[in-house]
Design an enzyme around this catalytic site. Sequence first.
Site, PDB file in Angstrom:
ATOM      1  N   LYS A   1       0.283   8.439   0.889  1.00  0.00           N
ATOM      2  CA  LYS A   1       0.966   7.490   0.005  1.00  0.00           C
ATOM      3  C   LYS A   1       0.649   7.939  -1.420  1.00  0.00           C
ATOM      4  CE  LYS A   1       1.651   2.572  -0.826  1.00  0.00           C
ATOM      5  NZ  LYS A   1       1.489   2.541  -2.269  1.00  0.00           N
TER       6      LYS A   1
ATOM      7  N   CYS B   1      -7.789 -29.662 -10.808  1.00  0.00           N
ATOM      8  CA  CYS B   1      -7.666 -30.640 -11.874  1.00  0.00           C
ATOM      9  C   CYS B   1      -6.695 -31.726 -11.424  1.00  0.00           C
ATOM     10  CB  CYS B   1      -7.147 -29.944 -13.136  1.00  0.00           C
ATOM     11  SG  CYS B   1      -6.478 -31.065 -14.358  1.00  0.00           S
TER      12      CYS B   1
HETATM   13  S1  IVH Z   1       8.067   4.742   2.111  1.00  0.00           S
HETATM   14  C1  IVH Z   1      10.790   1.158   2.683  1.00  0.00           C
HETATM   15  N1  IVH Z   1       6.409   6.710   1.698  1.00  0.00           N
HETATM   16  O1  IVH Z   1       4.689   3.074  -2.097  1.00  0.00           O
HETATM   17  C2  IVH Z   1       9.763   1.529   1.738  1.00  0.00           C
HETATM   18  N2  IVH Z   1       6.524   5.010   0.059  1.00  0.00           N
HETATM   19  O2  IVH Z   1       3.979   0.284  -1.604  1.00  0.00           O
HETATM   20  C3  IVH Z   1       9.813   2.967   1.467  1.00  0.00           C
HETATM   21  N3  IVH Z   1       5.074   5.385  -1.847  1.00  0.00           N
HETATM   22  O3  IVH Z   1       7.582   1.668  -3.421  1.00  0.00           O
HETATM   23  C4  IVH Z   1       8.543   3.449   1.054  1.00  0.00           C
HETATM   24  N4  IVH Z   1       4.246   7.297  -1.194  1.00  0.00           N
HETATM   25  O4  IVH Z   1       6.913   3.936  -4.294  1.00  0.00           O
HETATM   26  C5  IVH Z   1       6.894   5.551   1.226  1.00  0.00           C
HETATM   27  N5  IVH Z   1       5.019   8.534   1.456  1.00  0.00           N
HETATM   28  C6  IVH Z   1       5.520   7.399   0.984  1.00  0.00           C
HETATM   29  C7  IVH Z   1       5.104   6.874  -0.247  1.00  0.00           C
HETATM   30  C8  IVH Z   1       5.623   5.657  -0.668  1.00  0.00           C
HETATM   31  C9  IVH Z   1       4.244   6.376  -2.152  1.00  0.00           C
HETATM   32  C10 IVH Z   1       5.276   4.195  -2.694  1.00  0.00           C
HETATM   33  C11 IVH Z   1       6.710   3.841  -2.922  1.00  0.00           C
HETATM   34  C12 IVH Z   1       6.835   2.407  -2.519  1.00  0.00           C
HETATM   35  C13 IVH Z   1       5.418   1.954  -2.504  1.00  0.00           C
HETATM   36  C14 IVH Z   1       5.245   0.807  -1.538  1.00  0.00           C
END
Ligand code: IVH
Length: 737
Positions: free
Chosen positions: A134, A453
């Site tokens: 990620k 509160c």
């Molecule tokens: S898949 C349907 N793969 O993480 C969602 N996201 O927390 C598609 N990101 O907004 C995301 N590396 O900006 C995906 N290998 C990866 C990723 C990734 C970074 C980010 C992306 C997303 C965020 C979600």
Amino acid sequence: MSGDATTGAGDALSGLDERAAARRLDDLAARIAAANRAYFQDDAPDITDAAYDALKRELLALEARFPHLVKPDSPTAQIGAEPAEGFSKITHAERMLSLANAFDAADVADFVTAIRRYLGLATDAPLSLTAEPKIDGLSLSLRYEEGRLISAATRGDGETGENVTANARTIAQIPQRIAGAPAVLEVRGEVYMSHADFAALNARQSASGGKIFANPRNAAAGSLRQLDAEITRARPLKFFAYGWGQLSAPLASTQSDAIARLAAMGFPTNPWMRRCDTLEAMLAHYALIEDQRAMLGYDVDGVVYKIDDLALQARLGLRSTTPRWAIAHKFPAQLAWTRLEAIDIQVGRTGALSPVARLAPVTVGGVVVSNATLHNEDYIAGRDARGGPIRDGKDIRVGDWVQVYRAGDVIPKIADVDLSRRPADAQPFVFPTHCPECGSEALREEGDAVRRCTGGLICPAQAVEKLKHFVSRAAFDIEGLGARQVEAFYTDGWIKEPADIFELRAKFGSGLQQLRNREGWGEKSAQNLFDAIDDRRRIGLGRVIFALGIRHVGEVAANDLARHFTSWRAFIDCVERASLEPAAHAPDARARKPLLPQSPAWAEITGIDGIGEAVALALTSTLSQVAERASIDRLIAHLDVQAPPARASSGSPVVGLTVVFTGTLEKMTRAEAKARAESLGAKVAGSVSAKTDLLIAGPGAGSKAAKAAELGIRIIDEDGWLTLIKGIDAANGPGDG
Ligand code: IVH
């Protein structure tokens, strides 16, 4: 509460002489200006929203006390610059989602189990997932038509993002033309900056007296979101493609093959992606990436797992903001030790007294941390919700050395206390029993960890926080009326409750002079504000319900309620009827519920998918408070509340129908059938009544089928249902409910 001068402003200020006040005003103005710069211009907020708010509150209180010391360039005379001003907007053809998080192996195991259950797969049936890093950058959607890059947009709120096409064209790794692609192809991925490029950029910035970025993510965001694309060109941005949005033809039948096709078209893809056939393989790959983390050369904050088979991804579909077919397994938080200088109490919109740790600034994972949440009084005392010990029962005292940790973007927390370094005179923290903002008694109900509160609408902190919530992006989202303006208007006595916003034009229409003088508003900006407010008189029911800021009623619950009730009248009538039901007033509804008869209204609310008793109880108890209800009624009188749009894409044959599933389903699980029907705009009910439009009966259907037949309701089998909905592309979003 500590004597920190940034909160409890009124008390701290009463002893201030004029010279000291002038000095403090200068100091506050400088700190606020620095924070504004960091936030709006540099994409690098260096203090929390709460700390910013405290500075602003103190400044407003001081200015109110010494009006002749107010300078024309005071921060209160400026309207917070919108961060995205200057970029046009792009509406994503398919929403850009975020990911649900897993924090340990057990969460990942739960994710896999839930998927198997949803799909009706046995524990030993094969199921493959991809695992990949990620990337800690910012997401970007690239649209190609006939192989040419035509636009690039940031995620924004997921529905619309900023048009950064010119900037994206300067990134060498992003192809401008591609071959072998479908006519329409939206490639999604992460823009990031490598560690080496980040260090070199900061060195250059430092030499030229430019801005120093806190971490590679901020540097990437700040570099991409430049109004002058030539600046972006000079910044070493990189890109990894990890997915896609709209497509005119599928790329492949699996995630891994689709990514391989993107790679073949010339997009950089991450070399650490693996296909895993077991949970053990997924966790092993996570361990490997974590082990390699420091050597990758770019920031990675976890591992993303995705179901490999795209047909299964489609069956799993989306929740309101995240897909069911993917999850982010986050790396454990980063840690650092520092001294706790003070404990402040902040009052939130529901009256919750939240203790905040003021820390000697310390760098944790590349970010300077000077505040951390302390949750509640039990947490400070070293007890959990059930009275069991946390941190081995060690309490937290002002003067202590504490271990701070950060997990992703989450507010820093305190993990541990070093008792060996505790000052001899450190005293246990005494949690206030009165609200530091309005002096009302602060009570803690049985079973509630939080002290609240009791001042309700008379408490200025609650009122301001409620108003800020009211104008927030997912609520009324009025252009030109953000948290900061609302706060200033509240301090000036112009807006005390939401309804007042809609009376501003009437109040100031003729006396614009006043508005202009006090807040630095010009004739034009004031007119724009009034127009923006008028635009919002017509508004979706979901936004209205969310904007009320009722406990437990977040955006998702508000939209669920809106879709169910479709009108304000139906919603409020039902809540009113449910409020007469004794269970709704019981101190512990959960414990007493089985003993009491359920009113149909209560059952209707709790019967809505996703709405539990906590929400029902919060709705009934809040909306039956006389003052609160009167304030809401005043607001509603100004509005034209709209029914939420159907959830499905146009052409869904089941939009608005109430359907019931009964008997055994053979091609999908019950959960899947329900989610799919709802995503197509149908309402799924548990029992057959005169309101039912369609019964889907599988083998073994009994009394429901008999009743439906009796009522003359259309009955079809599972295949009939699948034929009916075939080829319909579900729009899974919650819509602008
Ligand atoms: S898949 C349907 N793969 O993480 C969602 N996201 O927390 C598609 N990101 O907004 C995301 N590396 O900006 C995906 N290998 C990866 C990723 C990734 C970074 C980010 C992306 C997303 C965020 C979600």
